[in-house]
Motif scaffolding. Structure first.
Motif, PDB file in Angstrom:
ATOM      1  N   MET A   1      90.433 -27.782  51.853  1.00  0.00           N
ATOM      2  CA  MET A   1      90.420 -28.559  50.605  1.00  0.00           C
ATOM      3  C   MET A   1      88.978 -28.672  50.127  1.00  0.00           C
ATOM      4  SD  MET A   1      91.578 -30.429  48.256  1.00  0.00           S
ATOM      5  CE  MET A   1      91.425 -31.926  47.324  1.00  0.00           C
ATOM      6  N   ASN A   2      88.689 -28.099  48.959  1.00  0.00           N
ATOM      7  CA  ASN A   2      87.316 -28.038  48.472  1.00  0.00           C
ATOM      8  C   ASN A   2      87.029 -28.987  47.318  1.00  0.00           C
ATOM      9  OD1 ASN A   2      86.662 -25.901  50.253  1.00  0.00           O
ATOM     10  ND2 ASN A   2      87.749 -24.487  48.912  1.00  0.00           N
ATOM     11  N   LEU A   3      87.957 -29.904  47.037  1.00  0.00           N
ATOM     12  CA  LEU A   3      87.766 -30.833  45.921  1.00  0.00           C
ATOM     13  C   LEU A   3      86.511 -31.660  46.144  1.00  0.00           C
ATOM     14  CD1 LEU A   3      89.232 -31.864  43.321  1.00  0.00           C
ATOM     15  CD2 LEU A   3      90.117 -33.708  44.737  1.00  0.00           C
ATOM     16  N   GLN A   4      85.642 -31.689  45.135  1.00  0.00           N
ATOM     17  CA  GLN A   4      84.396 -32.431  45.228  1.00  0.00           C
ATOM     18  C   GLN A   4      84.593 -33.890  44.807  1.00  0.00           C
ATOM     19  OE1 GLN A   4      81.497 -30.884  46.467  1.00  0.00           O
ATOM     20  NE2 GLN A   4      83.069 -29.374  46.931  1.00  0.00           N
ATOM     21  N   ALA A   5      83.664 -34.743  45.225  1.00  0.00           N
ATOM     22  CA  ALA A   5      83.747 -36.166  44.890  1.00  0.00           C
ATOM     23  C   ALA A   5      83.357 -36.425  43.439  1.00  0.00           C
ATOM     24  CB  ALA A   5      82.844 -36.982  45.819  1.00  0.00           C
ATOM     25  N   THR A   6      82.502 -35.583  42.879  1.00  0.00           N
ATOM     26  CA  THR A   6      82.053 -35.741  41.495  1.00  0.00           C
ATOM     27  C   THR A   6      82.010 -34.374  40.838  1.00  0.00           C
ATOM     28  OG1 THR A   6      79.710 -35.539  42.081  1.00  0.00           O
ATOM     29  CG2 THR A   6      80.656 -37.757  42.075  1.00  0.00           C
ATOM     30  N   GLY A   7      81.770 -34.374  39.528  1.00  0.00           N
ATOM     31  CA  GLY A   7      81.679 -33.116  38.807  1.00  0.00           C
ATOM     32  C   GLY A   7      83.013 -32.426  38.622  1.00  0.00           C
ATOM     33  N   ARG A   8      84.093 -33.172  38.765  1.00  0.00           N
ATOM     34  CA  ARG A   8      85.427 -32.590  38.621  1.00  0.00           C
ATOM     35  C   ARG A   8      85.818 -32.481  37.146  1.00  0.00           C
ATOM     36  NH1 ARG A   8      88.190 -37.040  42.214  1.00  0.00           N
ATOM     37  NH2 ARG A   8      86.880 -38.201  40.750  1.00  0.00           N
ATOM     38  N   ARG A   9      86.852 -31.697  36.902  1.00  0.00           N
ATOM     39  CA  ARG A   9      87.377 -31.502  35.554  1.00  0.00           C
ATOM     40  C   ARG A   9      88.688 -32.287  35.460  1.00  0.00           C
ATOM     41  NH1 ARG A   9      86.876 -25.218  36.794  1.00  0.00           N
ATOM     42  NH2 ARG A   9      87.867 -26.126  38.641  1.00  0.00           N
ATOM     43  N   VAL A  10      88.692 -33.301  34.595  1.00  0.00           N
ATOM     44  CA  VAL A  10      89.754 -34.315  34.600  1.00  0.00           C
ATOM     45  C   VAL A  10      90.424 -34.375  33.232  1.00  0.00           C
ATOM     46  CG1 VAL A  10      90.281 -36.740  35.010  1.00  0.00           C
ATOM     47  CG2 VAL A  10      88.383 -35.662  36.244  1.00  0.00           C
ATOM     48  N   LEU A  11      91.747 -34.221  33.216  1.00  0.00           N
ATOM     49  CA  LEU A  11      92.526 -34.404  31.990  1.00  0.00           C
ATOM     50  C   LEU A  11      93.240 -35.745  32.074  1.00  0.00           C
ATOM     51  CD1 LEU A  11      93.965 -33.627  29.352  1.00  0.00           C
ATOM     52  CD2 LEU A  11      95.595 -32.299  30.731  1.00  0.00           C
ATOM     53  N   ILE A  12      93.015 -36.593  31.070  1.00  0.00           N
ATOM     54  CA  ILE A  12      93.673 -37.899  30.994  1.00  0.00           C
ATOM     55  C   ILE A  12      94.508 -37.927  29.728  1.00  0.00           C
ATOM     56  CG2 ILE A  12      93.361 -40.394  30.861  1.00  0.00           C
ATOM     57  CD1 ILE A  12      90.641 -39.997  32.231  1.00  0.00           C
ATOM     58  N   SER A  13      95.815 -38.058  29.880  1.00  0.00           N
ATOM     59  CA  SER A  13      96.679 -38.115  28.704  1.00  0.00           C
ATOM     60  C   SER A  13      96.705 -39.537  28.150  1.00  0.00           C
ATOM     61  CB  SER A  13      98.103 -37.655  29.055  1.00  0.00           C
ATOM     62  OG  SER A  13      98.747 -38.568  29.921  1.00  0.00           O
ATOM     63  N   GLY A  14      96.852 -39.637  26.851  1.00  0.00           N
ATOM     64  CA  GLY A  14      96.897 -40.950  26.218  1.00  0.00           C
ATOM     65  C   GLY A  14      95.621 -41.741  26.422  1.00  0.00           C
ATOM     66  N   ALA A  15      94.477 -41.129  26.127  1.00  0.00           N
ATOM     67  CA  ALA A  15      93.185 -41.743  26.454  1.00  0.00           C
ATOM     68  C   ALA A  15      92.459 -42.302  25.240  1.00  0.00           C
ATOM     69  CB  ALA A  15      92.296 -40.728  27.171  1.00  0.00           C
ATOM     70  N   SER A  16      93.179 -42.570  24.155  1.00  0.00           N
ATOM     71  CA  SER A  16      92.492 -42.993  22.937  1.00  0.00           C
ATOM     72  C   SER A  16      91.996 -44.433  22.995  1.00  0.00           C
ATOM     73  CB  SER A  16      93.407 -42.807  21.720  1.00  0.00           C
ATOM     74  OG  SER A  16      94.606 -43.550  21.869  1.00  0.00           O
ATOM     75  N   ARG A  17      92.672 -45.300  23.764  1.00  0.00           N
ATOM     76  CA  ARG A  17      92.251 -46.699  23.845  1.00  0.00           C
ATOM     77  C   ARG A  17      92.892 -47.327  25.081  1.00  0.00           C
ATOM     78  NH1 ARG A  17      95.783 -50.149  19.417  1.00  0.00           N
ATOM     79  NH2 ARG A  17      97.839 -49.310  19.958  1.00  0.00           N
ATOM     80  N   GLY A  18      92.677 -48.629  25.257  1.00  0.00           N
ATOM     81  CA  GLY A  18      93.329 -49.361  26.339  1.00  0.00           C
ATOM     82  C   GLY A  18      93.033 -48.791  27.709  1.00  0.00           C
ATOM     83  N   LEU A  19      94.073 -48.661  28.531  1.00  0.00           N
ATOM     84  CA  LEU A  19      93.892 -48.137  29.880  1.00  0.00           C
ATOM     85  C   LEU A  19      93.350 -46.715  29.855  1.00  0.00           C
ATOM     86  CD1 LEU A  19      94.148 -48.288  32.935  1.00  0.00           C
ATOM     87  CD2 LEU A  19      96.575 -47.679  32.694  1.00  0.00           C
ATOM     88  N   GLY A  20      93.827 -45.889  28.928  1.00  0.00           N
ATOM     89  CA  GLY A  20      93.327 -44.519  28.862  1.00  0.00           C
ATOM     90  C   GLY A  20      91.831 -44.458  28.673  1.00  0.00           C
ATOM     91  N   ARG A  21      91.295 -45.319  27.813  1.00  0.00           N
ATOM     92  CA  ARG A  21      89.840 -45.365  27.611  1.00  0.00           C
ATOM     93  C   ARG A  21      89.135 -45.823  28.883  1.00  0.00           C
ATOM     94  NH1 ARG A  21      87.766 -48.324  22.355  1.00  0.00           N
ATOM     95  NH2 ARG A  21      88.540 -46.348  21.490  1.00  0.00           N
ATOM     96  N   ALA A  22      89.671 -46.850  29.540  1.00  0.00           N
ATOM     97  CA  ALA A  22      89.067 -47.338  30.780  1.00  0.00           C
ATOM     98  C   ALA A  22      89.076 -46.255  31.856  1.00  0.00           C
ATOM     99  CB  ALA A  22      89.801 -48.587  31.270  1.00  0.00           C
ATOM    100  N   LEU A  23      90.152 -45.478  31.922  1.00  0.00           N
ATOM    101  CA  LEU A  23      90.233 -44.379  32.877  1.00  0.00           C
ATOM    102  C   LEU A  23      89.167 -43.326  32.583  1.00  0.00           C
ATOM    103  CD1 LEU A  23      94.109 -44.006  32.902  1.00  0.00           C
ATOM    104  CD2 LEU A  23      92.728 -44.578  34.918  1.00  0.00           C
ATOM    105  N   ALA A  24      89.064 -42.933  31.321  1.00  0.00           N
ATOM    106  CA  ALA A  24      88.066 -41.928  30.943  1.00  0.00           C
ATOM    107  C   ALA A  24      86.662 -42.401  31.282  1.00  0.00           C
ATOM    108  CB  ALA A  24      88.194 -41.613  29.453  1.00  0.00           C
ATOM    109  N   GLN A  25      86.378 -43.657  31.008  1.00  0.00           N
ATOM    110  CA  GLN A  25      85.051 -44.194  31.286  1.00  0.00           C
ATOM    111  C   GLN A  25      84.771 -44.238  32.789  1.00  0.00           C
ATOM    112  OE1 GLN A  25      85.463 -47.863  29.132  1.00  0.00           O
ATOM    113  NE2 GLN A  25      84.596 -47.020  27.245  1.00  0.00           N
ATOM    114  N   ALA A  26      85.786 -44.576  33.583  1.00  0.00           N
ATOM    115  CA  ALA A  26      85.596 -44.646  35.037  1.00  0.00           C
ATOM    116  C   ALA A  26      85.291 -43.276  35.619  1.00  0.00           C
ATOM    117  CB  ALA A  26      86.840 -45.244  35.686  1.00  0.00           C
TER     118      ALA A  26
END
Length: 258
Positions: free
Chosen positions: A1-26
């Motif tokens: 398993m080569n998944l890195q702790a940072t620098g990953r490529r992350v798709l977040i659906s429904g990220a325009s506001r609310g929890l989605g925005r908080a997820l994107a920011q995190a």
């Protein structure tokens, strides 16, 4: 398993506001690059994008309720030209939650609302999971899928039955995928939040209704989007592989399962 702790490529659906925005920011704060998906709130999604720390984030609009639309979103998010150049993490956050108490809802509206909830909450989650997982398998470095479920899957949602039912299905889907994708180093988990404060529900936290909501938890408060995002970030981390298959309750002890 080569998944890195940072620098990953992350798709977040429904990220325009609310929890989605908080997820994107995190995830951005963690050093990851984020594809911010939106359905119709492009201006809000752009505000999310502008709020993210770091570089290399992208904006991806599209209708996830349509299988072709979901495929287009995944393709543009992962593309080398204008996207992230692959996918390491998928967070299935997009959902609808429209009231339809049986006694007060016509059959025509009932059927239409069930179709809408199933298309967005369940089928879009299933389709994006397939699209992302196939890319992760082909990349050969493992990955993470985290689904946003709900406390309502366990305690019932009398005014929103399709929401509760589809979130229960999302939990079951995540557990099935956790078993089938483990040989490829892909861990799949879900979170089941209780009530948490966002701008969409801020009006409910005043007066008697707000007092009743806060009283649901022995902590005497509502949850926050940042608390949910922190749990998702951990479940998506390399050290959380052994949590694959879990449904993590995040409800401030407002509903306890046995």
């Amino acid at each position: 398993m080569n998944l890195q702790a940072t620098g990953r490529r992350v798709l977040i659906s429904g990220a325009s506001r609310g929890l989605g925005r908080a997820l994107a920011q995190a995830f951005a704060e963690n050093g990851d690059r984020v594809a911010v998906h939106y359905g119709s709130r492009e201006d809000d999604a752009r505000a999310t994008l502008c709020s993210l720390k770091g570089e290399g984030h992208v904006l991806v609009g599209g209708d996830l309720s349509d299988p072709a639309g979901a495929a287009d979103v995944a393709e543009r998010a992962a593309s080398a030209a204008g996207g992230l150049g692959g996918l390491d993490v998928l967070v299935n956050n997009a959902a609808v939650n429209l009231p339809h108490p049986l006694a007060d809802t016509s059959y025509e509206d009932w059927a239409a609302l069930w179709q809408r909830h199933v298309s967005v909450n369940l089928l879009a989650t299933a389709n994006l999971s397939h699209l992302a997982a196939r890319r992760m398998i082909d990349q050969g470095a493992g990955g993470r899928i985290v689904n946003i479920g709900s406390r309502g899957a366990f305690r019932g949602e009398p005014d929103h039955p399709a929401y509760g039912a589809t979130k229960a299905a999302v939990h079951a889907l995540g557990q099935s995928l956790a078993v089938s994708l483990a040989p490829y180093g892909i861990a799949v988990a879900s979170v089941a939040p209780g009530f948490f404060a966002t701008e969409r529900v801020a009006h409910r936290l005043s007066g008697d209704e707000g007092a009743a909501i806060r009283a649901q938890s022995p902590f005497g408060r509502a949850g926050t989007a940042d608390e949910i995002a922190a749990a998702v970030l951990w479940l998506a981390s390399p050290v959380a592989e052994w949590a694959s298959g879990t449904v993590l309750d995040l409800n401030g002890a407002s509903h306890l399962r046995t």
